[in-house]
Design a protein around this motif. Structure first.
Motif, PDB file in Angstrom:
ATOM      1  N   UNK A  69     -15.485  -1.138 -14.892  1.00 61.35           N
ATOM      2  CA  UNK A  69     -14.434  -1.115 -13.794  1.00 61.35           C
ATOM      3  C   UNK A  69     -14.544  -2.121 -12.800  1.00 61.35           C
ATOM      4  N   UNK A  70     -15.520  -3.012 -12.587  1.00 61.32           N
ATOM      5  CA  UNK A  70     -15.472  -4.143 -11.930  1.00 61.32           C
ATOM      6  C   UNK A  70     -14.974  -5.273 -12.883  1.00 61.32           C
ATOM      7  N   UNK A  71     -15.383  -5.293 -14.179  1.00 59.43           N
ATOM      8  CA  UNK A  71     -14.972  -6.159 -15.082  1.00 59.43           C
ATOM      9  C   UNK A  71     -13.288  -6.067 -15.263  1.00 59.43           C
ATOM     10  N   UNK A  72     -12.782  -5.045 -15.135  1.00 61.80           N
ATOM     11  CA  UNK A  72     -11.111  -4.903 -15.305  1.00 61.80           C
ATOM     12  C   UNK A  72     -10.538  -5.555 -13.985  1.00 61.80           C
ATOM     13  N   UNK A  73     -11.215  -5.494 -12.892  1.00 61.56           N
ATOM     14  CA  UNK A  73     -10.855  -6.153 -11.472  1.00 61.56           C
ATOM     15  C   UNK A  73     -10.850  -7.752 -11.704  1.00 61.56           C
ATOM     16  N   UNK A  74     -12.088  -8.049 -12.347  1.00 61.75           N
ATOM     17  CA  UNK A  74     -12.330  -9.559 -12.330  1.00 61.75           C
ATOM     18  C   UNK A  74     -11.236 -10.117 -13.417  1.00 61.75           C
ATOM     19  N   UNK A  75     -10.806  -9.259 -14.385  1.00 63.25           N
ATOM     20  CA  UNK A  75      -9.738  -9.881 -15.463  1.00 63.25           C
ATOM     21  C   UNK A  75      -8.625  -9.943 -14.655  1.00 63.25           C
ATOM     22  N   UNK A  76      -8.301  -9.160 -13.714  1.00 58.76           N
ATOM     23  CA  UNK A  76      -7.012  -9.196 -13.026  1.00 58.76           C
ATOM     24  C   UNK A  76      -7.121 -10.238 -11.902  1.00 58.76           C
ATOM     25  N   UNK A  77      -8.156 -10.631 -11.470  1.00 61.45           N
ATOM     26  CA  UNK A  77      -8.179 -11.817 -10.855  1.00 61.45           C
ATOM     27  C   UNK A  77      -8.460 -11.363  -9.262  1.00 61.45           C
ATOM     28  N   UNK A  78      -8.868 -10.045  -9.039  1.00 62.93           N
ATOM     29  CA  UNK A  78      -8.963  -9.464  -7.744  1.00 62.93           C
ATOM     30  C   UNK A  78     -10.363  -9.769  -7.142  1.00 62.93           C
ATOM     31  N   UNK A  79     -11.473  -9.808  -7.776  1.00 62.98           N
ATOM     32  CA  UNK A  79     -12.701  -9.933  -7.465  1.00 62.98           C
ATOM     33  C   UNK A  79     -13.193 -11.305  -8.224  1.00 62.98           C
ATOM     34  N   UNK A  80     -14.507 -11.708  -7.895  1.00 66.94           N
ATOM     35  CA  UNK A  80     -15.301 -12.956  -8.460  1.00 66.94           C
ATOM     36  C   UNK A  80     -16.642 -12.236  -8.616  1.00 66.94           C
ATOM     37  N   UNK A  81     -17.119 -12.264  -9.651  1.00 68.27           N
ATOM     38  CA  UNK A  81     -18.539 -11.709  -9.939  1.00 68.27           C
ATOM     39  C   UNK A  81     -19.328 -12.856 -10.134  1.00 68.27           C
ATOM     40  N   UNK A  82     -20.384 -12.849  -9.208  1.00 75.16           N
ATOM     41  CA  UNK A  82     -21.457 -13.846  -9.072  1.00 75.16           C
ATOM     42  C   UNK A  82     -22.869 -13.144  -9.358  1.00 75.16           C
ATOM     43  N   UNK A  83     -23.195 -13.486 -10.665  1.00 78.97           N
ATOM     44  CA  UNK A  83     -24.438 -13.135 -11.323  1.00 78.97           C
ATOM     45  C   UNK A  83     -25.625 -13.068 -10.288  1.00 78.97           C
ATOM     46  N   UNK A  84     -26.263 -11.939 -10.017  1.00 76.54           N
ATOM     47  CA  UNK A  84     -27.680 -11.615  -9.436  1.00 76.54           C
ATOM     48  C   UNK A  84     -27.063 -11.833  -7.746  1.00 76.54           C
ATOM     49  N   UNK A  85     -25.773 -11.759  -7.517  1.00 80.65           N
ATOM     50  CA  UNK A  85     -25.340 -11.906  -5.972  1.00 80.65           C
ATOM     51  C   UNK A  85     -24.525 -10.834  -5.570  1.00 80.65           C
ATOM     52  N   UNK A  86     -23.563 -10.400  -6.689  1.00 79.85           N
ATOM     53  CA  UNK A  86     -22.516  -9.160  -6.347  1.00 79.85           C
ATOM     54  C   UNK A  86     -21.320  -9.585  -6.990  1.00 79.85           C
ATOM     55  N   UNK A  87     -20.429  -8.738  -6.438  1.00 84.40           N
ATOM     56  CA  UNK A  87     -18.759  -8.736  -6.688  1.00 84.40           C
ATOM     57  C   UNK A  87     -18.059  -9.164  -5.507  1.00 84.40           C
ATOM     58  N   UNK A  88     -17.277 -10.011  -5.224  1.00 83.24           N
ATOM     59  CA  UNK A  88     -16.705 -10.592  -4.096  1.00 83.24           C
ATOM     60  C   UNK A  88     -15.237 -10.450  -4.061  1.00 83.24           C
ATOM     61  N   UNK A  89     -14.362 -10.063  -3.090  1.00 80.87           N
ATOM     62  CA  UNK A  89     -12.799  -9.818  -3.240  1.00 80.87           C
ATOM     63  C   UNK A  89     -12.614 -11.164  -3.016  1.00 80.87           C
ATOM     64  N   UNK A  90     -11.480 -11.564  -4.074  1.00 77.32           N
ATOM     65  CA  UNK A  90     -10.780 -12.710  -3.823  1.00 77.32           C
ATOM     66  C   UNK A  90      -9.911 -12.682  -2.950  1.00 77.32           C
ATOM     67  N   UNK A  91      -8.993 -11.617  -2.980  1.00 82.99           N
ATOM     68  CA  UNK A  91      -7.668 -11.590  -2.036  1.00 82.99           C
ATOM     69  C   UNK A  91      -7.995 -10.360  -1.194  1.00 82.99           C
ATOM     70  N   UNK A  92      -7.395 -10.253   0.013  1.00 83.40           N
ATOM     71  CA  UNK A  92      -7.520  -9.358   0.715  1.00 83.40           C
ATOM     72  C   UNK A  92      -6.204  -8.771   1.082  1.00 83.40           C
ATOM     73  N   UNK A  93      -6.114  -7.423   1.813  1.00 84.77           N
ATOM     74  CA  UNK A  93      -5.028  -6.869   2.359  1.00 84.77           C
ATOM     75  C   UNK A  93      -4.027  -6.637   1.054  1.00 84.77           C
ATOM     76  N   UNK A  94      -2.844  -6.909   1.356  1.00 88.16           N
ATOM     77  CA  UNK A  94      -1.567  -6.854   0.535  1.00 88.16           C
ATOM     78  C   UNK A  94      -1.589  -7.775  -0.819  1.00 88.16           C
ATOM     79  N   UNK A  95      -2.826  -8.555  -0.851  1.00 88.49           N
ATOM     80  CA  UNK A  95      -2.537  -9.870  -1.791  1.00 88.49           C
ATOM     81  C   UNK A  95      -3.068  -8.900  -3.055  1.00 88.49           C
ATOM     82  N   UNK A  96      -3.578  -7.676  -3.032  1.00 93.60           N
ATOM     83  CA  UNK A  96      -4.142  -7.021  -4.462  1.00 93.60           C
ATOM     84  C   UNK A  96      -3.065  -6.767  -5.439  1.00 93.60           C
ATOM     85  N   UNK A  97      -3.091  -7.005  -6.441  1.00 92.32           N
ATOM     86  CA  UNK A  97      -2.325  -6.786  -7.816  1.00 92.32           C
ATOM     87  C   UNK A  97      -2.598  -5.477  -8.328  1.00 92.32           C
ATOM     88  N   UNK A  98      -1.197  -4.903  -8.585  1.00 90.25           N
ATOM     89  CA  UNK A  98      -1.655  -3.514  -9.395  1.00 90.25           C
ATOM     90  C   UNK A  98      -1.539  -3.809 -10.928  1.00 90.25           C
TER      91      UNK A  98
END
Length: 99
Positions: A69-98
């Protein structure tokens, strides 16, 4: 079921449970819940999302499902996965793409 997550030392309940009767794969449903939370501002830009194990416990799925599920969001550009540190939101609020 545990309804909260601890992220950055703060306990939160920001995700809706999976819908009963939804026939889509669990990874797609989890990704949708995360997309909604980002779009609604429950997770801000740069903020760390719950990890794969926390998501797996919350949704009662295997860790590989929450990881996908997190990889799907990464492919969409919504999140950034940092190995051993976590998954972080790239855009906030209304910037999320459907997807």
């Amino acid at each position: 079921m545990r309804n909260t997550f601890t992220v950055n030392g703060q306990t939160r309940n920001r995700l809706r449970p999976l819908a009963v009767g939804d026939t889509r794969p669990a990874k797609e449903q989890i990704a949708e819940r995360l997309r909604e939370a980002i779009a609604e501002g429950r997770y801000q830009q740069g903020e760390r999302l719950p990890g794969t194990n926390a998501l797996a416990r919350y949704y009662k799925v295997g860790a590989h499902i929450s990881y996908e599920a997190l990889l799907l969001l990464q492919r969409e550009g919504l999140v950034r996965v940092v190995r051993r540190h976590g998954t972080f939101v790239r855009g906030g609020g209304g910037e999320a793409r459907r997807g």
